[in-house]
Design a protein around this motif. Structure first.
Motif, PDB file in Angstrom:
ATOM      1  N   SER A 445      -5.616  40.528  79.378  1.00  0.00           N
ATOM      2  CA  SER A 445      -7.039  40.893  79.353  1.00  0.00           C
ATOM      3  C   SER A 445      -7.377  41.821  78.197  1.00  0.00           C
ATOM      4  CB  SER A 445      -7.438  41.547  80.680  1.00  0.00           C
ATOM      5  OG  SER A 445      -6.664  42.714  80.895  1.00  0.00           O
ATOM      6  N   SER A 447      -6.157  41.377  75.169  1.00  0.00           N
ATOM      7  CA  SER A 447      -5.970  40.613  73.944  1.00  0.00           C
ATOM      8  C   SER A 447      -7.248  40.617  73.107  1.00  0.00           C
ATOM      9  CB  SER A 447      -5.585  39.166  74.272  1.00  0.00           C
ATOM     10  OG  SER A 447      -5.703  38.353  73.132  1.00  0.00           O
ATOM     11  N   TYR A 450      -9.354  37.586  73.878  1.00  0.00           N
ATOM     12  CA  TYR A 450      -9.676  37.279  75.274  1.00  0.00           C
ATOM     13  C   TYR A 450     -11.157  36.928  75.457  1.00  0.00           C
ATOM     14  CZ  TYR A 450     -10.196  37.795  80.318  1.00  0.00           C
ATOM     15  OH  TYR A 450     -10.481  37.577  81.637  1.00  0.00           O
ATOM     16  N   ASN A 451     -12.028  37.695  74.874  1.00  0.00           N
ATOM     17  CA  ASN A 451     -13.463  37.454  75.058  1.00  0.00           C
ATOM     18  C   ASN A 451     -13.900  36.122  74.456  1.00  0.00           C
ATOM     19  OD1 ASN A 451     -13.932  39.858  76.456  1.00  0.00           O
ATOM     20  ND2 ASN A 451     -14.232  41.022  74.555  1.00  0.00           N
ATOM     21  N   SER A 452     -13.236  35.700  73.371  1.00  0.00           N
ATOM     22  CA  SER A 452     -13.604  34.434  72.731  1.00  0.00           C
ATOM     23  C   SER A 452     -13.068  33.230  73.488  1.00  0.00           C
ATOM     24  CB  SER A 452     -13.082  34.400  71.287  1.00  0.00           C
ATOM     25  OG  SER A 452     -13.620  35.452  70.523  1.00  0.00           O
ATOM     26  N   HIS A 453     -11.999  33.431  74.270  1.00  0.00           N
ATOM     27  CA  HIS A 453     -11.358  32.311  74.969  1.00  0.00           C
ATOM     28  C   HIS A 453     -11.053  32.714  76.418  1.00  0.00           C
ATOM     29  CE1 HIS A 453     -10.814  30.309  71.066  1.00  0.00           C
ATOM     30  NE2 HIS A 453     -10.411  31.477  70.599  1.00  0.00           N
ATOM     31  N   LYS A 454     -12.031  33.302  77.076  1.00  0.00           N
ATOM     32  CA  LYS A 454     -11.826  33.846  78.423  1.00  0.00           C
ATOM     33  C   LYS A 454     -11.391  32.767  79.405  1.00  0.00           C
ATOM     34  CE  LYS A 454     -14.589  37.062  79.597  1.00  0.00           C
ATOM     35  NZ  LYS A 454     -15.792  37.830  80.015  1.00  0.00           N
ATOM     36  N   ASN A 455     -12.019  31.624  79.376  1.00  0.00           N
ATOM     37  CA  ASN A 455     -11.666  30.559  80.322  1.00  0.00           C
ATOM     38  C   ASN A 455     -10.225  30.081  80.120  1.00  0.00           C
ATOM     39  OD1 ASN A 455     -14.206  30.648  81.475  1.00  0.00           O
ATOM     40  ND2 ASN A 455     -15.031  28.979  80.215  1.00  0.00           N
ATOM     41  N   TYR A 457      -7.673  31.784  78.826  1.00  0.00           N
ATOM     42  CA  TYR A 457      -6.739  32.809  79.296  1.00  0.00           C
ATOM     43  C   TYR A 457      -6.692  32.847  80.821  1.00  0.00           C
ATOM     44  CZ  TYR A 457      -5.720  34.950  74.746  1.00  0.00           C
ATOM     45  OH  TYR A 457      -5.265  35.204  73.478  1.00  0.00           O
ATOM     46  N   ASN A 458      -7.846  32.794  81.468  1.00  0.00           N
ATOM     47  CA  ASN A 458      -7.871  32.856  82.934  1.00  0.00           C
ATOM     48  C   ASN A 458      -7.179  31.640  83.553  1.00  0.00           C
ATOM     49  OD1 ASN A 458      -9.223  35.282  82.925  1.00  0.00           O
ATOM     50  ND2 ASN A 458     -11.273  34.357  83.086  1.00  0.00           N
TER      51      ASN A 458
END
Length: 647
Positions: A445, A447, A450-455, A457-458
């Motif tokens: 979280s 990274s 992370y915000n650009s590729h949140k889905n 990563y999750n």
């Protein structure tokens, strides 16, 4: 003009054979013994034919050239004709271990030493080729598992494939020399039809093969440059320092159509007497040697000339030279610690379509991925090259989290030139289920991506959590779960607790480090340790409290093997043996171990990765086995890696 057409190399190499029957051979030998004057006369006759070649010039060149070669071959006959002892040559074969010449263990001569052939994929087709090369009428049978006595050399060939029409075993499709996972217990043997089978005594043929001399004689013809009928002009464009004007450097090579016609790319047709080609300035100094190779099939290759010779061989369709020079690249890949050379070689392999060289480069970069990420070449890698590396299961890294961090670092350094779609594609090659659950949850979280590729990563976190909190039997109930998916298989992870090191130092005066040492010993080969490590049964959190203890050692004699209670077909061998039973069951899912031995030179770079068969694997020492990258001084580090997978 610059030639780009590639052709398959003609396999014709002017193999002149003289076939006589017994009566003719007897008359010939007797006449040679009784009359020394005839020998002098024949020598004069050869000189006369040579002078005639000058007089005839280009007229009837093919016929006169053939007569000259036949005369040379005839002059080379000596009184030891029935022995056939004309010296060892690359690719020679022999049958040993039975006391007769027509049966035994197959051995092939390479790089100055005899070695054996593994029986993998071997059948009567390959046996017929060996028997044909040894001048036997045919093959009777293939022998597997027979003890032909002691073996001192390496296993040179494995998984060889012949069409059955080849005259020499090395003309068959082979892997790289010395690349094998076999032991000498798997050395293949054959039985050939003895000489004279199905032939009457009076009509039996005895081949006299003097092609061993042909290469040198053809080299002399090239060096003299006489009676040429085909001139090759090589031009290399150069520019001055201001890049204003262009100059051209020229080299002219005198050749013969009868030789050059083997390779259509030279366009040595009957009506052509001159051709010209553009060759880069760095490669021009090697062009004459390249043409001489076409005459002799011999050439000296070094680091400076290798890439140029490989390129010219590919450009003009000299495929055997291209293949063999490509094999030499493995010996020079480790010389550049900046990794620029390795990356350039990979790009060159793509341009020339050399699949073997492409794999050679990828394999080395995958094995040494950790060093690559800190090298000057890392930031200049192409996205396609990085994809080709992180998709591989033979990537040697501390753990999967290291792969994630490396990909993120690469993206951040080139964030302006890499689209979001390409970023996501790179991140999807990360095997999230192989990352420790705690580390994944705590760090992902934070990274920078992370915000650009949140889905993405999750989704990876969820996939990892499911893999770590459920047994295989539960996972397989989900129709979306596929245990064959690469995401659920480990790479080669070298961090604790999955690996241990053992050092081999041949000099008694050198000191060495200890890792998880139980005890160590010294033999005439060098220092070795025995390591004891403990690993979880599996990387899943469900097995966190269940462990397997492993013994890792290198056994250098049959006595040591006996003391460990194991049978060694060859020594030395590396051993990675579990001390307790595998606690997996039908409920948890059966677990197998695909363990690896990582061979490092001086602890600096990885030169080979081997897979264990059972708990043993032969290792390199004193020339008894073969390592892809020879290590100066023999200072090897053996890294034993445990790799659990669901069956």
């Amino acid at each position: 003009m610059k030639l780009s057409t590639r052709r398959t190399e003609d396999s014709t190499h002017f193999p002149f054979f003289l076939l006589w029957n017994i009566k003719s051979a007897s008359n010939f030998v007797c006449s040679r013994i009784l009359s020394s004057r005839r020998l002098k006369s024949q020598t004069k006759h050869i000189a006369y034919q040579h002078n005639s070649l000058k007089m005839l010039g280009h007229q009837n060149l093919h016929t006169v050239g053939l007569l000259l070669l036949l005369s040379i071959s005839s002059w080379a006959i000596n009184f030891g004709i029935l022995k056939g002892d004309v010296g060892l040559q690359e690719g020679n074969v022999r049958l040993v271990g039975t006391g007769i010449s027509s049966a035994g263990r197959v051995e092939v001569y390479h790089d100055g030493k005899w070695g054996t052939v593994c029986d993998d994929n071997w059948d009567m087709t390959e046996a017929k080729v060996v028997c044909r090369q040894l001048k036997f009428p045919g093959a009777r049978s293939v022998v597997v598992g027979k003890d032909y006595g002691p073996v001192s050399g390496p296993i040179w060939l494995d998984e060889i494939h012949c069409n059955g029409t080849e005259n020499y075993l090395v003309r068959c499709s082979i892997k790289r020399w010395g690349e094998t996972d076999c032991t000498h217990k798997e050395d293949v043997g054959i039985v050939c039809e003895p000489m004279g089978t199905n032939q009457s005594f009076g009509d039996s043929l005895h081949p006299l093969d003097h092609t061993i001399y042909l290469s040198d004689h053809l080299g002399q013809i090239f060096d003299k440059g006489e009676a040429c009928d085909f001139n090759i002009l090589v031009q290399s464009p150069t520019q001055n320092q201001q890049n204003i004007s262009e100059k051209r450097v020229f080299t002219q090579v005198c050749t013969h159509k009868i030789i050059m016609s083997q390779f259509p790319s030279f366009n040595s047709t009957q009506e052509n007497t001159n051709v010209s080609f553009d060759i880069s300035v760095p490669c021009q100094p090697y062009f004459t040697s390249f043409i001489r190779y076409i005459y002799t099939r011999k050439i000296d290759v070094n680091f400076s000339s290798a890439l140029c010779l490989h390129w010219m061989a590919a450009e003009f369709g000299v495929m055997q030279l291209m293949t063999d020079v490509g094999r030499l690249f493995s010996k020079i890949l480790s010389e550049d610690t900046s990794f620029h050379t390795q990356v350039q070689m990979y790009s060159y392999a793509l341009e020339t379509g050399d699949v073997a060289l492409e794999e050679e480069c990828l394999q080395y970069l995958a094995w040494n991925f950790q060093n690559l990420t800190t090298s000057p070449a890392w930031t200049s890698l192409s996205v396609e090259l990085l994809k080709s590396l992180i998709i591989r299961s033979d990537l040697v890294v501390p753990d999967e989290y290291f792969v994630l961090q490396s990909v993120e670092s690469f993206i951040m350094e080139q964030v302006k030139s890499i689209t979001l779609e390409t970023q996501a594609e790179l991140l999807r090659y990360v095997r999230f289920p192989m990352i420790q659950a705690e580390k994944l949850y705590e760090n992902v979280s934070s990274s920078p991506l992370y915000n650009s590729h949140k889905n993405l990563y999750n989704e990876g976190i969820m996939q990892a959590l499911e893999f770590n909190v459920f047994f295989l039997t539960t996972l397989t109930k989900n129709s979306k779960f596929n245990k064959e998916n690469a995401d659920f298989h480990p790479r080669i992870y070298t961090a604790d607790p999955w690996s241990t090191k053992i050092y081999m130092i041949p000099n008694e005066s050198l000191r060495y480090q200890h890792f998880h040492r139980e005890y160590n010993h010294y033999s005439h080969h060098g220092y070795f340790e025995t390591s004891l490590i403990s690993t979880p049964v599996h990387s899943s959190l469900m097995f966190k409290d269940k462990t397997v203890n492993w013994n890792a050692d290198v056994l250098q004699s049959q006595t040591e093997c006996s003391n460990k209670g194991v049978r060694c077909d060859t020594v030395p061998v590396a051993r990675l043996a579990s001390q307790n039973n595998n606690p997996s069951n039908s409920h948890t899912g059966k677990i197998l171990y695909r363990n690896r031995l990582v061979v490092m030179c001086e602890g600096l770079y990885i030169c080979q990765v081997l897979g264990f068969k059972s708990e043993l694997i032969p290792v390199a020492m004193n020339g008894t086995q073969v390592v892809e990258c020879p290590c100066p001084g023999g200072h090897y580090v053996y890294k034993f890696v445990v790799r659990p997978v669901y069956e």
